[in-house]
Design a protein around this motif. Structure first.
Motif, PDB file in Angstrom:
ATOM      1  N   SER A  57      -5.545 -15.862   4.343  1.00 39.96           N
ATOM      2  CA  SER A  57      -5.909 -14.448   4.362  1.00 39.96           C
ATOM      3  C   SER A  57      -6.885 -14.179   5.498  1.00 39.96           C
ATOM      4  CB  SER A  57      -6.536 -14.026   3.031  1.00 39.96           C
ATOM      5  OG  SER A  57      -5.576 -14.062   1.991  1.00 39.96           O
ATOM      6  N   THR A  58      -6.654 -13.086   6.196  1.00 43.69           N
ATOM      7  CA  THR A  58      -7.521 -12.670   7.299  1.00 43.69           C
ATOM      8  C   THR A  58      -8.188 -11.350   6.917  1.00 43.69           C
ATOM      9  OG1 THR A  58      -6.108 -13.733   8.938  1.00 43.69           O
ATOM     10  CG2 THR A  58      -7.602 -12.034   9.745  1.00 43.69           C
ATOM     11  N   TYR A  59      -9.469 -11.272   7.102  1.00 43.36           N
ATOM     12  CA  TYR A  59     -10.227 -10.084   6.694  1.00 43.36           C
ATOM     13  C   TYR A  59     -10.753  -9.337   7.919  1.00 43.36           C
ATOM     14  CZ  TYR A  59      -9.981 -12.630   2.301  1.00 43.36           C
ATOM     15  OH  TYR A  59      -9.522 -13.304   1.196  1.00 43.36           O
ATOM     16  N   PRO A  60     -10.893  -8.006   7.806  1.00 42.26           N
ATOM     17  CA  PRO A  60     -10.641  -7.179   6.622  1.00 42.26           C
ATOM     18  C   PRO A  60      -9.170  -7.136   6.264  1.00 42.26           C
ATOM     19  CG  PRO A  60     -11.048  -5.797   8.534  1.00 42.26           C
ATOM     20  CD  PRO A  60     -11.350  -7.196   8.964  1.00 42.26           C
ATOM     21  N   LEU A  61      -8.912  -7.049   4.964  1.00 43.14           N
ATOM     22  CA  LEU A  61      -7.548  -7.094   4.451  1.00 43.14           C
ATOM     23  C   LEU A  61      -7.285  -5.841   3.618  1.00 43.14           C
ATOM     24  CD1 LEU A  61      -5.788 -10.196   2.965  1.00 43.14           C
ATOM     25  CD2 LEU A  61      -5.664  -8.010   1.759  1.00 43.14           C
ATOM     26  N   VAL A  62      -6.220  -5.142   3.949  1.00 39.58           N
ATOM     27  CA  VAL A  62      -5.773  -3.963   3.199  1.00 39.58           C
ATOM     28  C   VAL A  62      -4.427  -4.304   2.590  1.00 39.58           C
ATOM     29  CG1 VAL A  62      -5.081  -1.542   3.322  1.00 39.58           C
ATOM     30  CG2 VAL A  62      -7.010  -2.362   4.708  1.00 39.58           C
ATOM     31  N   PRO A  63      -4.353  -4.542   1.264  1.00 37.79           N
ATOM     32  CA  PRO A  63      -3.096  -4.942   0.642  1.00 37.79           C
ATOM     33  C   PRO A  63      -2.176  -3.750   0.386  1.00 37.79           C
ATOM     34  CG  PRO A  63      -4.850  -4.921  -0.974  1.00 37.79           C
ATOM     35  CD  PRO A  63      -5.474  -4.523   0.329  1.00 37.79           C
ATOM     36  N   GLY A  64      -1.056  -4.042  -0.296  1.00 36.41           N
ATOM     37  CA  GLY A  64      -0.135  -2.994  -0.694  1.00 36.41           C
ATOM     38  C   GLY A  64       1.209  -3.076  -0.008  1.00 36.41           C
ATOM     39  N   HIS A  65       2.277  -3.308  -0.790  1.00 41.75           N
ATOM     40  CA  HIS A  65       3.615  -3.434  -0.211  1.00 41.75           C
ATOM     41  C   HIS A  65       4.684  -2.782  -1.080  1.00 41.75           C
ATOM     42  CE1 HIS A  65       2.811  -7.035  -2.664  1.00 41.75           C
ATOM     43  NE2 HIS A  65       4.116  -7.021  -2.947  1.00 41.75           N
ATOM     44  N   GLU A  66       4.286  -1.820  -1.876  1.00 42.83           N
ATOM     45  CA  GLU A  66       5.233  -0.999  -2.644  1.00 42.83           C
ATOM     46  C   GLU A  66       4.879   0.456  -2.348  1.00 42.83           C
ATOM     47  OE1 GLU A  66       5.969  -4.065  -6.407  1.00 42.83           O
ATOM     48  OE2 GLU A  66       4.642  -2.344  -6.688  1.00 42.83           O
ATOM     49  N   ILE A  67       5.312   0.912  -1.191  1.00 37.55           N
ATOM     50  CA  ILE A  67       4.789   2.137  -0.581  1.00 37.55           C
ATOM     51  C   ILE A  67       5.826   3.256  -0.609  1.00 37.55           C
ATOM     52  CG2 ILE A  67       3.851   3.123   1.549  1.00 37.55           C
ATOM     53  CD1 ILE A  67       3.201   0.134   2.361  1.00 37.55           C
ATOM     54  N   VAL A  68       5.416   4.414  -1.105  1.00 40.60           N
ATOM     55  CA  VAL A  68       6.267   5.604  -1.092  1.00 40.60           C
ATOM     56  C   VAL A  68       5.447   6.782  -0.570  1.00 40.60           C
ATOM     57  CG1 VAL A  68       7.608   7.242  -2.480  1.00 40.60           C
ATOM     58  CG2 VAL A  68       7.679   4.809  -3.031  1.00 40.60           C
ATOM     59  N   GLY A  69       6.026   7.548   0.328  1.00 44.02           N
ATOM     60  CA  GLY A  69       5.294   8.694   0.857  1.00 44.02           C
ATOM     61  C   GLY A  69       6.187   9.658   1.602  1.00 44.02           C
ATOM     62  N   LYS A  70       5.558  10.654   2.185  1.00 41.71           N
ATOM     63  CA  LYS A  70       6.271  11.710   2.912  1.00 41.71           C
ATOM     64  C   LYS A  70       6.178  11.451   4.404  1.00 41.71           C
ATOM     65  CE  LYS A  70       6.265  15.756   1.215  1.00 41.71           C
ATOM     66  NZ  LYS A  70       5.912  17.120   0.718  1.00 41.71           N
ATOM     67  N   ILE A  71       7.309  11.550   5.089  1.00 36.86           N
ATOM     68  CA  ILE A  71       7.338  11.334   6.529  1.00 36.86           C
ATOM     69  C   ILE A  71       6.758  12.554   7.248  1.00 36.86           C
ATOM     70  CG2 ILE A  71       8.865  11.024   8.528  1.00 36.86           C
ATOM     71  CD1 ILE A  71      10.608   9.264   6.734  1.00 36.86           C
ATOM     72  N   THR A  72       5.729  12.296   8.037  1.00 33.96           N
ATOM     73  CA  THR A  72       5.009  13.376   8.709  1.00 33.96           C
ATOM     74  C   THR A  72       5.280  13.440  10.202  1.00 33.96           C
ATOM     75  OG1 THR A  72       3.099  11.866   8.769  1.00 33.96           O
ATOM     76  CG2 THR A  72       3.137  13.532   7.028  1.00 33.96           C
ATOM     77  N   GLN A  73       5.762  12.334  10.781  1.00 30.42           N
ATOM     78  CA  GLN A  73       6.135  12.319  12.194  1.00 30.42           C
ATOM     79  C   GLN A  73       7.313  11.368  12.387  1.00 30.42           C
ATOM     80  OE1 GLN A  73       3.058  12.276  15.412  1.00 30.42           O
ATOM     81  NE2 GLN A  73       1.659  11.715  13.767  1.00 30.42           N
ATOM     82  N   VAL A  74       8.177  11.694  13.353  1.00 31.23           N
ATOM     83  CA  VAL A  74       9.272  10.786  13.701  1.00 31.23           C
ATOM     84  C   VAL A  74       9.285  10.589  15.209  1.00 31.23           C
ATOM     85  CG1 VAL A  74      10.690  11.419  11.718  1.00 31.23           C
ATOM     86  CG2 VAL A  74      10.968  12.656  13.861  1.00 31.23           C
ATOM     87  N   GLY A  75       9.571   9.365  15.644  1.00 28.24           N
ATOM     88  CA  GLY A  75       9.647   9.067  17.065  1.00 28.24           C
ATOM     89  C   GLY A  75      10.858   9.714  17.714  1.00 28.24           C
ATOM     90  N   SER A  76      10.835   9.775  19.021  1.00 29.17           N
ATOM     91  CA  SER A  76      11.867  10.492  19.781  1.00 29.17           C
ATOM     92  C   SER A  76      13.260   9.888  19.638  1.00 29.17           C
ATOM     93  CB  SER A  76      11.473  10.528  21.266  1.00 29.17           C
ATOM     94  OG  SER A  76      11.340   9.203  21.775  1.00 29.17           O
TER      95      SER A  76
END
Length: 348
Positions: A57-76
């Motif tokens: 593990s490398t710190y700082p560590l931000v966990p979380g791998h069951e992610i659902v959300g709203k798309i706010t930007q899309v690449g070209s």
């Protein structure tokens, strides 16, 4: 490369609690999408990583791998999504895309190493990746899944790890009508395995160490449930085509190997910290297999999302605020959850 600042919830060390912090996310590249995270499940793997149980593990560590959300930007160059769509991210956010495994849709076995959504060297941005305990995330659209707006988004989030982790081996070992499958453990993985295996059409038998969960197993859809501490009941178990082992603590697997039919497989998807011991005769007699399975590829993850939507399958969850993450981790370590914590990221 340009970056933006994002709020997140992570830890500075293995012995430190989760706290609010700021992290950097890259600005959109042509093939990227940005997701405003609404919900993120808490997996036992998050707890192991935070505590550095597996090392690395490398710190700082931000966990979380069951992610659902709203798309706010899309690449070209992104055509798969548009702003306002619901997107989801599981464990994988990058792979080589060239090896035979990537070509076969098994990015989780990428020969040059796939990029985990958190605590993994970031081949694009440099540094380490940060996970879903945060307000937003930027990822290559090829590794982002489509989620229907008509489902319960919070209760669907655990499909991104718990769901695919059990669906992939059930599919690989051809579980279906006429097959008898055992499921060891009723936790985040086990309770999803019961629901999915039943929807596939298998006979489902659950093994648990907890008397209180015998009825829970049947309520979740199991055909029967067995107390694994009952030696007589365990000795009577026979003729399983496959047994799926979801336990992440040290336990005796040999009793389950003995319950398999000829050519049956015991498949491990839990991640115990300590080695498991296997008696040679328990696999030699009956040409039995002790195997493992690691999540699933991107296409297969989309497949299980769609399968669960079609069969109205969601996780049984307890929705929490970000301020309750540390308490949730403590409860998870004690097994005090039915059956998945999910963080309501916006409810802080």
């Amino acid at each position: 490369m340009n970056y933006t600042i994002s709020s997140a919830f992570g830890t500075e060390a293995a012995d430190q609690p989760i706290k609010e912090m700021t992290i950097q996310r890259r600005e959109l590249l042509p093939n990227d999408v940005e997701i405003e995270i609404l919900y993120c499940g808490i997996c036992h793997s998050d707890l192991h990583a935070v505590k550095n149980d597996w090392g690395g593990s490398t710190y700082p560590l931000v966990p979380g791998h069951e992610i659902v959300g709203k798309i706010t930007q899309v690449g070209s160059e992104v055509s798969k999504f548009k702003v306002g769509d619901i997107g989801a991210i599981g464990c994988i956010v990058d792979s080589c895309g060239k090896c035979s495994h990537c070509h076969d849709g098994d990015e989780q076995y990428c020969e040059t190493g796939w990029t985990v959504v958190f605590n993994s060297p970031d081949k694009i941005s440099g540094g380490m990746t940060y996970g879903g305990f945060s307000e937003k995330i930027v990822a290559n659209a090829d590794y982002v899944l489509k989620m229907s707006e008509t489902v319960d988004l919070a209760a669907t989030a655990p499909i991104l790890c718990a769901g695919i982790t059990v669906y992939s081996p059930l599919k690989h070992w051809k579980v279906g009508p006429g097959k008898k499958v055992g499921i060891i453990g009723i936790g985040g993985l086990g309770h999803m395995a019961i629901k999915i295996a039943k929807a596939i059409g298998a006979e489902v038998v659950v093994f648990t160490t907890s008397p209180s969960k015998l009825e829970d197993a049947k309520n979740l859809g199991a055909d029967s449930a067995v107390l694994s501490t009952d030696k007589a009941a365990m000795k009577a178990q026979r003729d399983f085509d496959m047994i799926l082992d979801t336990v992440s603590a040290k336990h005796d697997v040999n009793v389950y190997l003995n319950a398999l039919k000829v050519d049956g497989s015991l498949v491990l998807v839990g991640l115990p910290n300590e080695p498991l011991e296997i008696g040679a005769f328990n696999v030699v007699n009956g040409r039995k297999s002790f195997s493992g399975s690691n999540i699933g590829g991107i296409a297969e993850t989309q497949e299980v999302i769609d399968f669960c939507a079609e069969h109205n399958i969601t996780a049984d969850i307890e929705l929490i605020k970000p301020s309750e993450i540390n308490e949730a981790f403590e409860r998870l370590e004690k097994g005090d959850v039915k059956y998945r914590f999910v963080i309501d990221i916006k409810n802080n």
